[in-house]
Design a protein around this motif. Sequence first.
Motif, PDB file in Angstrom:
ATOM      1  N   LEU A  90      12.731  26.795  64.550  1.00 20.83           N
ATOM      2  CA  LEU A  90      12.724  25.798  63.472  1.00 20.83           C
ATOM      3  C   LEU A  90      11.393  25.789  62.722  1.00 20.83           C
ATOM      4  N   ALA A  91      10.294  25.939  63.444  1.00 20.68           N
ATOM      5  CA  ALA A  91       8.977  25.970  62.787  1.00 20.68           C
ATOM      6  C   ALA A  91       8.872  27.178  61.868  1.00 20.68           C
ATOM      7  N   ARG A  92       9.364  28.324  62.350  1.00 21.02           N
ATOM      8  CA  ARG A  92       9.342  29.532  61.509  1.00 21.02           C
ATOM      9  C   ARG A  92      10.227  29.355  60.277  1.00 21.02           C
ATOM     10  N   LYS A  93      11.406  28.774  60.463  1.00 22.73           N
ATOM     11  CA  LYS A  93      12.323  28.544  59.343  1.00 22.73           C
ATOM     12  C   LYS A  93      11.713  27.558  58.355  1.00 22.73           C
ATOM     13  N   GLU A  94      11.050  26.528  58.871  1.00 19.79           N
ATOM     14  CA  GLU A  94      10.397  25.546  58.007  1.00 19.79           C
ATOM     15  C   GLU A  94       9.325  26.214  57.147  1.00 19.79           C
ATOM     16  N   GLN A  95       8.534  27.094  57.742  1.00 20.61           N
ATOM     17  CA  GLN A  95       7.506  27.811  56.986  1.00 20.61           C
ATOM     18  C   GLN A  95       8.123  28.699  55.914  1.00 20.61           C
ATOM     19  N   GLN A  96       9.226  29.358  56.242  1.00 15.18           N
ATOM     20  CA  GLN A  96       9.915  30.192  55.257  1.00 15.18           C
ATOM     21  C   GLN A  96      10.405  29.351  54.085  1.00 15.18           C
ATOM     22  N   LEU A  97      10.988  28.212  54.388  1.00 10.84           N
ATOM     23  CA  LEU A  97      11.513  27.342  53.327  1.00 10.84           C
ATOM     24  C   LEU A  97      10.391  26.763  52.463  1.00 10.84           C
ATOM     25  N   LEU A  98       9.278  26.400  53.081  1.00 14.85           N
ATOM     26  CA  LEU A  98       8.141  25.897  52.309  1.00 14.85           C
ATOM     27  C   LEU A  98       7.600  26.977  51.373  1.00 14.85           C
ATOM     28  N   ALA A  99       7.553  28.214  51.870  1.00 19.51           N
ATOM     29  CA  ALA A  99       7.097  29.325  51.022  1.00 19.51           C
ATOM     30  C   ALA A  99       8.082  29.556  49.879  1.00 19.51           C
ATOM     31  N   GLN A 100       9.366  29.481  50.171  1.00 20.82           N
ATOM     32  CA  GLN A 100      10.376  29.634  49.120  1.00 20.82           C
ATOM     33  C   GLN A 100      10.269  28.509  48.091  1.00 20.82           C
ATOM     34  N   MET A 101       9.974  27.295  48.562  1.00 17.24           N
ATOM     35  CA  MET A 101       9.838  26.165  47.660  1.00 17.24           C
ATOM     36  C   MET A 101       8.664  26.391  46.710  1.00 17.24           C
ATOM     37  N   GLU A 102       7.574  26.922  47.218  1.00 17.73           N
ATOM     38  CA  GLU A 102       6.421  27.230  46.367  1.00 17.73           C
ATOM     39  C   GLU A 102       6.786  28.309  45.350  1.00 17.73           C
ATOM     40  N   ASP A 103       7.510  29.333  45.807  1.00 22.39           N
ATOM     41  CA  ASP A 103       7.953  30.388  44.891  1.00 22.39           C
ATOM     42  C   ASP A 103       8.847  29.811  43.798  1.00 22.39           C
ATOM     43  N   ILE A 104       9.732  28.920  44.165  1.00 24.20           N
ATOM     44  CA  ILE A 104      10.636  28.303  43.195  1.00 24.20           C
ATOM     45  C   ILE A 104       9.847  27.485  42.175  1.00 24.20           C
ATOM     46  N   LYS A 105       8.837  26.753  42.635  1.00 20.49           N
ATOM     47  CA  LYS A 105       8.007  25.984  41.713  1.00 20.49           C
ATOM     48  C   LYS A 105       7.330  26.892  40.688  1.00 20.49           C
ATOM     49  N   VAL A 106       6.811  28.021  41.148  1.00 24.16           N
ATOM     50  CA  VAL A 106       6.155  28.979  40.249  1.00 24.16           C
ATOM     51  C   VAL A 106       7.157  29.514  39.228  1.00 24.16           C
ATOM     52  N   VAL A 107       8.336  29.898  39.698  1.00 25.77           N
ATOM     53  CA  VAL A 107       9.356  30.441  38.801  1.00 25.77           C
ATOM     54  C   VAL A 107       9.801  29.380  37.792  1.00 25.77           C
ATOM     55  N   LEU A 108       9.977  28.148  38.240  1.00 31.16           N
ATOM     56  CA  LEU A 108      10.372  27.073  37.320  1.00 31.16           C
ATOM     57  C   LEU A 108       9.309  26.839  36.253  1.00 31.16           C
ATOM     58  N   THR A 109       8.048  26.916  36.628  1.00 31.23           N
ATOM     59  CA  THR A 109       6.962  26.775  35.657  1.00 31.23           C
ATOM     60  C   THR A 109       7.028  27.898  34.625  1.00 31.23           C
TER      61      THR A 109
END
Length: 135
Positions: A90-109
């Motif tokens: 779960l910790a590894r999955k959480e880190q992956q999702l947080l990284a994806q969320m940051e990537d999504i923020k960059v793409v949305l910008t």
Amino acid sequence: MGEQVFNITELAQEFDITTRAIRFYEDQGLLEPERAGQRRIYNRRDRVRLMLILRGKRIGLSLQEIRELFALYDAARDDAPQLQEFIRILARKEQQLLAQMEDIKVVLTEIGQLRGQCEKSLGKRANGHNQAKEL
């Protein structure tokens, strides 16, 4: 009173999945129903495992990770090893999702900037076109 059993159609309806998906999980070794001729007979354990498979998939676990958790559970005399491994996954999955969320923020910008540039360009064209009509 005997153990409650289910057929494949009942489980498919309950979990809103196809019977083909359930057979796939069987092929992957995640479910092990009993057989009565060609009929599959699922018990409470199979039902719980199917629920856990679907929950694991929903949070992004791979079938291999789910298989590993099941193996730990089957081998353990207590739940501690399984819970520790689940926390690690779960910790590894959480880190992956947080990284994806940051990537999504960059793409949305970037999308917002590109849209703004396009709208600005269209505005200039419309103004230039209107000015040409006035002349």
